[in-house]
Write a protein that holds these residues in place. Structure first.
Motif, PDB file in Angstrom:
ATOM      1  N   THR A 196       2.039  -3.196 -11.155  1.00 31.31           N
ATOM      2  CA  THR A 196       2.485  -1.847 -11.516  1.00 31.31           C
ATOM      3  C   THR A 196       2.905  -1.844 -12.981  1.00 31.31           C
ATOM      4  O   THR A 196       3.145  -2.903 -13.570  1.00 31.31           O
ATOM      5  CB  THR A 196       3.674  -1.388 -10.654  1.00 31.31           C
ATOM      6  OG1 THR A 196       4.793  -2.255 -10.895  1.00 31.31           O
ATOM      7  CG2 THR A 196       3.322  -1.411  -9.175  1.00 31.31           C
ATOM      8  N   THR A 206      -3.801  -1.303 -14.275  1.00 32.57           N
ATOM      9  CA  THR A 206      -3.025  -2.344 -13.617  1.00 32.57           C
ATOM     10  C   THR A 206      -3.958  -3.447 -13.144  1.00 32.57           C
ATOM     11  O   THR A 206      -5.181  -3.366 -13.306  1.00 32.57           O
ATOM     12  CB  THR A 206      -2.281  -1.769 -12.410  1.00 32.57           C
ATOM     13  OG1 THR A 206      -3.264  -1.281 -11.465  1.00 32.57           O
ATOM     14  CG2 THR A 206      -1.363  -0.621 -12.812  1.00 32.57           C
ATOM     15  N   TYR A 266      -0.201  -3.351  -2.083  1.00 30.74           N
ATOM     16  CA  TYR A 266       0.443  -2.238  -2.778  1.00 30.74           C
ATOM     17  C   TYR A 266      -0.164  -0.895  -2.386  1.00 30.74           C
ATOM     18  O   TYR A 266       0.555   0.092  -2.215  1.00 30.74           O
ATOM     19  CB  TYR A 266       0.339  -2.442  -4.290  1.00 30.74           C
ATOM     20  CG  TYR A 266       0.956  -1.321  -5.082  1.00 30.74           C
ATOM     21  CD1 TYR A 266       2.337  -1.248  -5.253  1.00 30.74           C
ATOM     22  CD2 TYR A 266       0.174  -0.312  -5.652  1.00 30.74           C
ATOM     23  CE1 TYR A 266       2.926  -0.199  -5.961  1.00 30.74           C
ATOM     24  CE2 TYR A 266       0.750   0.729  -6.360  1.00 30.74           C
ATOM     25  CZ  TYR A 266       2.122   0.791  -6.507  1.00 30.74           C
ATOM     26  OH  TYR A 266       2.697   1.828  -7.201  1.00 30.74           O
TER      27      TYR A 266
END
Length: 526
Positions: free
Chosen positions: A207, A217, A250
């Protein structure tokens, strides 16, 4: 919460001689003058690369684009949609009525120029930031910003490799003396893309701080690497790159499908990489790829019947309706993504300032297909007063998590077709919209060929109008079949003509050939 718009960081940094950074015609000048002096300069240089992504011809446009439409409308180069605005390029391209040396070939000029402008800015940043000392910038920030530049250079070069194939591969800052260069092969360009993305993925974090929202990212670099390796037919590497994104733990598919393509979906964990837009008075930083006129949905991206019929019923089985059937009949008991992707006659597709709905009129003279594009579409005047035909704040998603799952599934189908994970991946995408699993709809124990068909169907209905259809068809060797489907839809005055590689590549703009005598036109376009 109002999103942070990274490119506006540049506005606060414009001082003195630095204020004309984005308007300079020579990126060589930036590498040689006193610009690159500290970390603020370096970040402004990276923002200058991101600025290119907002070009109308790249990811910002369009509607009524006389210089050619952007990638978000590239499904009109395929069997997904028809663009009735011939001056924008796709319809003329598909009919074989386009030439790189005349006005209607300007889409190629702008696309080539923007990608190479991004490449030049990337090269300048990589070179100049690389020369900065530890007194000017920390080693950590230097590595991070160079990784950003390498990711972006890879993205620009991948566009070049997919659409133009062989082209100059330039990785250093050019001077007047070194500006004329011959073409490199597509394979050489793609090798550099893989190298850049691999290097970037090793540096970029999972992030970024909210002040850098919109920067690439680790997932962005790995996701684009998976896409490139699929195009390379390096399926094991594509599967590995996609798995690396998944293993970051994520991203997820928790955002409802209908929310994703609105401003409410922009900063959710579905989005792996996007181009950020923000409407602002006096700045060309809004996006028009979702723009529409008040009379009907997007005139320049009209869904074709063969796409509409690709959406299964809620039991996961194929269905087909004539375009004359009512919208209510065609939408009933269908994959929920259909009604969230496509407008039908009779739908309320916009809201007037007085609160009244605007309906998709069956008598609209400028609609040729009986359908309208709903995904990404502006539906009302923005809170800042921008009409639906104007530049609003919707971001464009270059990579999202559903695509990552489907890319891994495709890579496994080609490299390990009995792997049960294939079912898990595709089923996860279906489950979000309550569509039945493969085992329920098609049956377990599918062959490699059957799984290919399932995967290709799923990509089409999940990713329609996201600028990926041309890439998919070319990768699969299905462009000619797509032209057959376009012809079968029998759109009045539309005559798709498959012309071999001319229908699968863009020509190098004639102006580039004239300026650089070492360049040669693509063989298909000679």
């Amino acid at each position: 919460m109002k999103k942070i718009f990274v490119l506006f960081i540049a506005a606060a940094l414009f001082t003195g001689c630095k204020k004309d950074f984005l308007s300079r015609s020579s990126l060589t000048e930036l590498a040689e003058d006193n610009f690159w002096q500290n970390s603020s300069d370096a970040q402004l240089g990276i923002n200058g690369i991101y600025d290119v992504l907002q070009d109308r011809i790249m990811y910002g446009g369009g509607l009524n684009e006389f210089n050619g439409i952007g990638i978000p409308v590239y499904d009109t180069f395929t069997d997904n949609a028809f663009n009735s605005y011939r001056f924008e390029g796709p319809a003329n391209y598909i009919e074989g009525n386009i030439d790189p040396s005349i006005t209607n070939g300007r889409i190629f000029n702008g696309f080539w120029a923007s990608n190479y402008r991004g490449i030049a800015r990337s090269n300048a940043a990589i070179t100049s930031i690389g020369r900065m000392t530890t007194e000017q910038i920390t080693d950590e920030n230097k590595a991070f910003l160079i990784a950003q530049a390498r990711f972006l250079r890879a993205l620009f070069y991948f566009n070049i490799a997919v659409y133009f194939e062989d082209a100059p591969l330039i990785t250093t800052v050019q001077t007047v003396q070194t500006a004329s260069v011959p073409k490199n092969t597509q394979a050489e360009i793609l090798a550099q893309v893989v190298e850049d993305l691999t290097a970037a993925s090793e540096i970029l974090p999972i992030t970024v701080p909210t002040s850098l929202t919109g920067y690439a990212t680790k997932g962005s670099a790995l996701g684009l690497l998976a896409r490139v390796q699929l195009f390379n037919k390096n399926h094991e590497a594509a599967a590995a790159a996609a798995k690396a994104v998944i293993d970051l733990n994520y991203y997820n598919l928790n955002t409802p499908f209908g929310t994703i393509f609105t401003e409410a979906g922009e900063n959710t964990r579905e989005i792996v990489f996007s181009v950020k837009f923000q409407e602002a008075a006096g700045f060309s930083t809004g996006s028009t790829f979702g723009a529409s006129f008040n009379g009907q949905p997007k005139v320049n991206s009209q869904p074709l019947a063969n796409l509409v019929n690709e959406f299964y019923n809620t039991a996961g089985q194929p269905v087909s309706f004539p375009t004359t059937a009512t919208g209510a009949v065609q939408k009933a008991n269908r994959d929920p993504r259909l009604a969230l992707t496509i407008w039908f006659r009779g739908d309320a597709f916009a809201v007037q300032n007085n609160g009244n709905n605007v309906f998709f009129n069956a008598n609209s003279a400028s609609n040729f297909t009986s359908y309208g594009q709903r995904k990404y579409a502006h539906t009302r005047t923005s809170p800042l007063g921008t009409a639906i035909a104007g530049a609003q704040s919707q971001d464009f998603y270059i990579l999202r998590y559903a695509d990552i799952l489907l890319m891994r599934a495709e890579a496994l189908i080609e490299s390990d077709p009995t792997n049960p994970e294939i079912y898990t991946l595709i089923n996860a995408v279906r489950a979000r919209v309550n569509m039945p699993s493969i085992e329920t709809a098609e049956g377990a124990g599918r062959s490699q060929s059957q799984l290919r068909d399932i995967l290709r169907h799923e990509r089409r209905v999940e990713l329609a109008f996201e600028g990926l259809r041309f890439f998919d068809l070319k990768r699969w060797g299905e462009v000619e079949a797509a032209y057959n489907r376009m012809r079968a839809d029998n759109i009045t005055g539309y005559n798709p003509q498959y012309r071999g590689l001319k229908s699968e590549t863009f020509p190098i703009p004639q102006g580039e050939l004239d300026a650089n005598k070492k360049l040669e036109q693509h063989p298909a376009w000679k």
